[in-house]
Design an enzyme around this catalytic site. Structure first.
Site, short mmCIF file in Angstrom:
data_model
loop_
_atom_site.label_atom_id
_atom_site.label_comp_id
_atom_site.label_asym_id
_atom_site.label_seq_id
_atom_site.Cartn_x
_atom_site.Cartn_y
_atom_site.Cartn_z
N GLU A 169 4.90 -4.73 7.47
CA GLU A 169 4.12 -3.67 8.12
C GLU A 169 4.59 -3.38 9.53
O GLU A 169 4.55 -2.25 10.01
CB GLU A 169 2.62 -4.06 8.17
CG GLU A 169 1.92 -3.98 6.83
CD GLU A 169 1.97 -5.28 6.05
OE1 GLU A 169 2.81 -6.14 6.38
OE2 GLU A 169 1.17 -5.42 5.11
N GLY B 183 0.74 -5.03 1.29
CA GLY B 183 -0.48 -5.22 0.52
C GLY B 183 -0.24 -5.99 -0.79
O GLY B 183 -1.15 -6.64 -1.30
N ALA C 130 0.86 -1.17 0.00
CA ALA C 130 0.00 0.00 0.00
C ALA C 130 0.90 1.23 0.00
O ALA C 130 2.05 1.16 0.46
CB ALA C 130 -0.87 -0.02 1.25
N GLU D 98 -0.28 -9.52 0.14
CA GLU D 98 -1.67 -9.87 0.49
C GLU D 98 -2.53 -10.08 -0.74
O GLU D 98 -3.39 -10.97 -0.76
CB GLU D 98 -2.25 -8.77 1.40
CG GLU D 98 -1.58 -8.76 2.77
CD GLU D 98 -1.99 -7.57 3.61
OE1 GLU D 98 -1.62 -6.44 3.24
OE2 GLU D 98 -2.67 -7.77 4.62
N1 CAA Z 1 4.58 3.24 -0.85
C1 CAA Z 1 4.95 4.37 -1.46
N2 CAA Z 1 6.05 4.51 -2.20
C2 CAA Z 1 6.84 3.41 -2.34
C3 CAA Z 1 6.54 2.20 -1.73
C4 CAA Z 1 5.34 2.11 -0.96
N3 CAA Z 1 4.93 0.98 -0.39
N4 CAA Z 1 7.51 1.31 -2.03
C5 CAA Z 1 8.39 1.96 -2.81
N5 CAA Z 1 8.00 3.24 -3.00
C6 CAA Z 1 8.66 4.29 -3.77
C7 CAA Z 1 9.86 4.87 -3.04
O1 CAA Z 1 9.45 5.81 -2.09
C8 CAA Z 1 10.65 5.45 -4.17
O2 CAA Z 1 10.05 6.67 -4.55
P1 CAA Z 1 10.97 8.01 -4.71
O3 CAA Z 1 11.90 7.68 -5.83
O4 CAA Z 1 9.97 9.07 -5.03
O5 CAA Z 1 11.66 8.18 -3.41
C9 CAA Z 1 10.40 4.46 -5.31
O6 CAA Z 1 9.22 3.76 -4.96
C10 CAA Z 1 11.52 3.45 -5.48
O7 CAA Z 1 11.75 2.83 -4.22
P2 CAA Z 1 13.20 2.72 -3.52
O8 CAA Z 1 14.07 3.83 -3.96
O9 CAA Z 1 12.98 2.57 -2.05
O10 CAA Z 1 13.72 1.36 -4.18
P3 CAA Z 1 14.75 0.31 -3.55
O11 CAA Z 1 15.03 -0.66 -4.65
O12 CAA Z 1 15.87 1.01 -2.89
O13 CAA Z 1 13.92 -0.43 -2.39
C11 CAA Z 1 12.01 -1.58 -1.43
C12 CAA Z 1 12.85 -1.25 -2.71
C13 CAA Z 1 12.84 -2.46 -0.50
C14 CAA Z 1 10.77 -2.32 -1.92
C15 CAA Z 1 11.63 -0.26 -0.71
O14 CAA Z 1 11.08 0.64 -1.66
C16 CAA Z 1 10.64 -0.47 0.39
O15 CAA Z 1 10.99 -0.92 1.46
N6 CAA Z 1 9.34 -0.12 0.13
C17 CAA Z 1 8.29 -0.24 1.13
C18 CAA Z 1 7.82 -1.67 1.25
C19 CAA Z 1 6.76 -1.79 2.33
O16 CAA Z 1 7.01 -1.52 3.50
N7 CAA Z 1 5.56 -2.21 1.94
C20 CAA Z 1 4.45 -2.38 2.88
C21 CAA Z 1 3.62 -1.14 2.90
S1 CAA Z 1 2.42 -1.17 4.22
C22 CAA Z 1 1.09 -2.04 3.62
O17 CAA Z 1 1.12 -2.55 2.52
C23 CAA Z 1 -0.08 -2.12 4.57
C24 CAA Z 1 -1.13 -3.10 4.22
O18 CAA Z 1 -1.14 -4.22 4.71
C25 CAA Z 1 -2.22 -2.75 3.35
#
Ligand code: CAA
Length: 250
Positions: free
Chosen positions: A131, A108, A63, A111
């Site tokens: 999360e 998500g 998400a 999921e």
């Molecule tokens: N939400 C919003 N933006 C996201 C995102 C997310 N879940 N995942 C990645 N992005 C964005 C980053 O912010 C970045 O944007 P900018 O260039 O504008 O900064 C772009 O995508 C590229 O990401 P990274 O530079 O971080 O890429 P990376 O290769 O270095 O890392 C990653 C990849 C490990 C997936 C890292 O992006 C990350 O940890 N993302 C978050 C993953 C996460 O925590 N997901 C769970 C979300 S909570 C949820 O889903 C709740 C639920 O149950 C419904």
């Protein structure tokens, strides 16, 4: 369009395309996905659905965290509800759904893959429920479906630690059924195979497998009921006659 649907005969491939955010789902993209899945669920010409992410890096990175960071509880409930509705469509539509996990499937994203009937992963895939590292919990069905797919012990370890698993580990713990590259080809191939089977029997199999183990009586009843269908007669007869069955969905 953030969600694209491509048709190949009876198979629909749904691609989530928001590559600048690793296909993370914001309100617009998730609503679009929900709406496309609704349409596909009632489209009788579609007999199997494949879900994947655009690009090389991500299935869905979760998400949208930036959107969630300012949410009040009521809005967060609505957001959770939209994710649940989308997952339920994948889980309950009367046709098979297959996740082609081409990269990150986190939060998500994992999921939504769990809500699909079958999951295949690319060798570069990374899956998990991180999360906890954001101070929240899985909100689109992960606490229930990960436990159901991988067992309660594996689910608790992954959800509590928030660690991600690579494709090999995902295969070992039963989170995915196979590793394949290109993973979309494998998913589409299976989708076509399933599209050739009795849609009636497949829909019933899906409904029964989705039921809790307490539903064994229902399985016995519905199994018997299915024998009144032309498809069951055709399939059973074709085997004895050593020919391919022709299923009509009735
Ligand atoms: N939400 C919003 N933006 C996201 C995102 C997310 N879940 N995942 C990645 N992005 C964005 C980053 O912010 C970045 O944007 P900018 O260039 O504008 O900064 C772009 O995508 C590229 O990401 P990274 O530079 O971080 O890429 P990376 O290769 O270095 O890392 C990653 C990849 C490990 C997936 C890292 O992006 C990350 O940890 N993302 C978050 C993953 C996460 O925590 N997901 C769970 C979300 S909570 C949820 O889903 C709740 C639920 O149950 C419904």
């Amino acid at each position: 369009m953030s969600v694209e649907v491509a048709r190949d005969r009876a198979v629909a491939v749904v691609t989530i395309d928001r590559q600048d955010a690793l296909n993370a789902l914001n309100v617009e993209t998730l609503t679009d996905l929900r709406d496309r899945l609704r349409e596909l669920s009632i489209d009788n010409g579609v007999r199997a659905v494949v879900l994947t992410g655009a690009g090389e890096k991500a299935f869905v990175a979760g998400a949208d965290i930036k959107y969630m960071s300012g949410l009040e509880p009521d809005a967060a409930k609505g957001w959770g509800g939209l994710g649940h509705e989308t997952g339920r469509l994948l889980e309950t539509m009367a046709k098979p759904t297959i996740a082609a996990i081409n990269g990150f499937a986190l939060g998500g994203g994992c999921e939504l893959a769990l809500a699909c009937d079958i999951r295949y992963a690319s060798r570069r895939a990374k899956l998990g429920q991180p999360e906890i590292n954001l101070g929240i919990v899985p909100g689109w069905g992960g606490t229930q479906r990960l436990a159901r797919v991988c067992g309660i012990g594996v689910a608790k370890e992954l959800i509590f630690t928030g660690r991600t698993v690579d494709a090999e580990e995902a295969l070992r713990i039963g989170l995915v059924s196979a590793i394949a590259d290109p993973v979309l080809d494998k998913a589409v191939e299976t989708a076509h195979e399933l599209a050739g089977k009795s849609s009636l029997a497949l829909a019933l199999a899906k409904r029964l497998v989705n039921m809790s183990p307490g539903a064994l009586d229902t399985e016995a009843d519905e199994f018997g009921e299915l024998f009144s269908s032309a498809d069951a007669q055709e399939g059973l007869t074709a085997f004895a006659e050593k020919r391919a069955p022709k299923f009509l969905g009735r």
